[in-house]
Design an enzyme around this catalytic site. Sequence first.
Site, PDB file in Angstrom:
ATOM      1  N   CYS A 130     -98.685  38.435  57.695  1.00 33.88           N
ATOM      2  CA  CYS A 130    -100.006  38.517  58.319  1.00 33.88           C
ATOM      3  C   CYS A 130    -101.183  38.540  57.345  1.00 33.88           C
ATOM      4  O   CYS A 130    -102.027  37.652  57.355  1.00 33.88           O
ATOM      5  CB  CYS A 130    -100.072  39.751  59.221  1.00 33.88           C
ATOM      6  SG  CYS A 130     -98.986  39.638  60.659  1.00 33.88           S
ATOM      7  N   ILE A 131    -101.258  39.565  56.513  1.00 33.76           N
ATOM      8  CA  ILE A 131    -102.490  39.815  55.770  1.00 33.76           C
ATOM      9  C   ILE A 131    -102.796  38.743  54.726  1.00 33.76           C
ATOM     10  O   ILE A 131    -103.950  38.359  54.571  1.00 33.76           O
ATOM     11  CB  ILE A 131    -102.463  41.225  55.137  1.00 33.76           C
ATOM     12  CG1 ILE A 131    -102.241  42.267  56.236  1.00 33.76           C
ATOM     13  CG2 ILE A 131    -103.778  41.525  54.433  1.00 33.76           C
ATOM     14  CD1 ILE A 131    -102.087  43.677  55.721  1.00 33.76           C
TER      15      ILE A 131
END
Length: 445
Positions: free
Chosen positions: A276-277
């Site tokens: 995700c990040i």
Amino acid sequence: MAISPFDTLLQKIETRAARAGIIGLGYVGLPLAMAVARSGFAVTGFDIDPGKMVALDARRSYIDAVSDEALSVEIDAGRFKATTDFAGLAECDVIIICVPTPLTKHRDPDLSFVEATSRSIAAHLRPGQLVVLESTTYPGTTDDVVKVILEGTGLKSGADFFVGFSPEREDPGNQHYHTATIPKVVAGDGPEALTLMKAFYGAAVSSVVPVSSNATAEAVKLTENIFRSVNIALVNELKTVYAAMGIDVWEVIDAAKTKPFGYMPFYPGPGLGGHCIPIDPFYLTWKSREYELPTRFIELAGEINSAMPRHVVGKLAEALDIRAGKALSRSRVLVLGLAYKKNVADIRESPSLRLIEIIEERGGRADYHDPFVAEIPPTREYQALKGRKSVTLTPETITGYDAVLVATDHDKVDYAALAKNASLIIDTRNVFNRLGLSADHVIKA
């Protein structure tokens, strides 16, 4: 009077007569399949990886969040089965897409998995189905990509079938929250689609949070991850500034977090990992170009976080030079932790892989130890590292390295033995100070 596709599907969902199909049985799809099955729905899992089918048929889970026992319960109850045959989508009333959404080498969205999956669904689409995208992406993907492909069949969204978006919120290794207890943001293409989304997810999770459109729900997921990316970049930058001033950023954060309002602690590290990040913020920067709007804040955070592995290796080289009188190019380094976060086996986008690569680009030799990752599997970007095996930690092996670089602070590591036997330790996680093992040969980076 004929019953509409909406009424038929809603009744099936409310009576748990609907069959759910979940495409992509990875870190998101398999835990979701278990949560949906436990709520009383029959679930068919779809994946293109035959290796996953072998494991599932043997009632063996390959995801930490799903135990072998939990998997066996749902299989034995007849609520879960898995297949590589996508023809089974025709039997499914709710179809959920949980496939990867990586970036290209130029940091543009790669929607090839979403598009291919949508075409597979289109080949078996029929009236009375709800199709949901959970893969993280830029605002507009569900309506402009998935819906358009499905409507290429001649069926119409909102009349014949229904389309929605619900962002995944999995957190591998989190012992406090799991799929069914994390609030679920839901949206749909029109009011009937939203009603179906609320009914279906409301049956499987503790609470649902409806929003006004699919694009809004897509933006929610990006906002959550951009928030973390920007704040981690901030403390990574503060780490370098405070270090130049002789100030320990970890001590600063520990003191700052005692403030009961207006502050939330984030921690520096060797770089960002996980799906995700490191990836999701760039979906918004790409989409924003369409509106001729810059995303300077987000891109700056990405630059700072992406630079951390090289910064850490720089600190390693400096420490070897000053404390051991040895060049990195002539050194053997043990990287502790291959997973991107502690106590999990997930190596997606792990900065440890980049650390190993940079060390060896500079002429050094890097091995790794990870109690959760016995061997480096195939990866898209680090194919040369495939097959390397985790080194066993013993006093003899530790002393054989010129330095130990702590990239992931797994709990299943004897840090006291490391402190005793390693000649030099580069600690990117503050684990030695946290355990009361600070020493002159432990350098924070």
